[in-house]
Scaffold this motif. Structure first.
Motif, PDB file in Angstrom:
ATOM      1  N   ALA A   1      -7.252  -3.095   5.919  1.00  0.00           N
ATOM      2  CA  ALA A   1      -7.453  -2.196   4.780  1.00  0.00           C
ATOM      3  C   ALA A   1      -8.160  -0.921   5.229  1.00  0.00           C
ATOM      4  O   ALA A   1      -7.788   0.186   4.839  1.00  0.00           O
ATOM      5  CB  ALA A   1      -8.248  -2.893   3.682  1.00  0.00           C
TER       6      ALA A   1
ATOM      7  N   ASN B   1      -5.964   1.475   7.169  1.00  0.00           N
ATOM      8  CA  ASN B   1      -4.936   2.139   6.358  1.00  0.00           C
ATOM      9  C   ASN B   1      -5.523   2.928   5.195  1.00  0.00           C
ATOM     10  O   ASN B   1      -4.830   3.174   4.210  1.00  0.00           O
ATOM     11  CB  ASN B   1      -3.932   1.100   5.867  1.00  0.00           C
ATOM     12  CG  ASN B   1      -3.093   0.575   7.000  1.00  0.00           C
ATOM     13  OD1 ASN B   1      -2.355   1.318   7.622  1.00  0.00           O
ATOM     14  ND2 ASN B   1      -3.244  -0.706   7.307  1.00  0.00           N
TER      15      ASN B   1
ATOM     16  N   GLY C   1      -7.450   2.130   2.892  1.00  0.00           N
ATOM     17  CA  GLY C   1      -7.382   1.388   1.631  1.00  0.00           C
ATOM     18  C   GLY C   1      -8.757   1.189   1.021  1.00  0.00           C
ATOM     19  O   GLY C   1      -9.276   0.076   0.995  1.00  0.00           O
TER      20      GLY C   1
ATOM     21  N   MET D   1      -9.028  -1.475  -1.603  1.00  0.00           N
ATOM     22  CA  MET D   1      -8.897  -2.812  -1.013  1.00  0.00           C
ATOM     23  C   MET D   1     -10.167  -3.211  -0.267  1.00  0.00           C
ATOM     24  O   MET D   1     -10.611  -4.349  -0.357  1.00  0.00           O
ATOM     25  CB  MET D   1      -7.681  -2.869  -0.094  1.00  0.00           C
ATOM     26  CG  MET D   1      -6.377  -2.797  -0.859  1.00  0.00           C
ATOM     27  SD  MET D   1      -4.925  -3.175   0.131  1.00  0.00           S
ATOM     28  CE  MET D   1      -4.779  -1.700   1.117  1.00  0.00           C
TER      29      MET D   1
END
Length: 169
Positions: A24, A27, A29, A32
């Motif tokens: 996560a 990326n 995220g 997340m």
């Protein structure tokens, strides 16, 4: 939404939570990462990553114990020209701000050397400047007695040796 649904069916501690957290973070995220941390995933093992460049994410991970270990592993991620890496002083600075040490050592193929040795060989002049500003020793000797300037002899032909010499001076 998918992660939220998956988390509903999982017990704690979350199996594979550390791996999910690293993925996560890698990326970008943020949502997340926040969900995984809320479920108690251990951030102390996040390791090296570009998460250090993301202000919100890095604050969140650091608040949960995330840091860059001073074991020298970070050097391979930003101070070598391997795997298409480029001179990225912002990344090096962020790593230093999150636990990496300018005088950490990396062991590779039986040789111990500092980040400055690797940066000199890669020709990363801007990275050398950041390391120097953080107190790295341009005269440090690797485990075979060679200085960063000596590593420059092994650099690719494309490396601007004069600029590296000036950065090390």
């Amino acid at each position: 939404d998918s992660l939220r649904e998956l988390l509903r069916g999982c017990s704690e501690p979350l199996p594979g939570g550390g791996r999910a957290l690293r993925g996560a973070a890698a990326n970008d995220g943020l949502a997340m990462v926040e969900m995984l941390l809320a479920r108690g995933v251990d951030a102390t093992r996040i390791g090296v990553g570009r998460w250090v460049l993301h202000p919100e994410m890095s604050r969140m991970l650091v608040a949960h114990g995330g840091h860059i270990a001073a074991d020298g592993a970070w050097i391979g991620h930003c101070c070598t020209g391997n795997q298409g890496r480029r001179d990225d002083p912002a990344y090096v600075l962020a790593l230093l701000q999150h636990g990496a040490g300018a005088n950490d050592w990396r062991v590779q193929s039986g040789v111990s050397a500092t980040a400055l040795h690797y940066a000199a060989k890669a020709g990363f002049v801007k990275t050398i400047a950041v390391l120097r500003q953080h107190g790295t020793d341009p005269h440090a000797r690797d485990s075979r007695g060679r200085r960063p300037l000596d590593w420059l002899q092994e650099a690719a032909k494309s490396v601007d040796r004069e600029r590296v010499r000036q950065a090390l001076a």
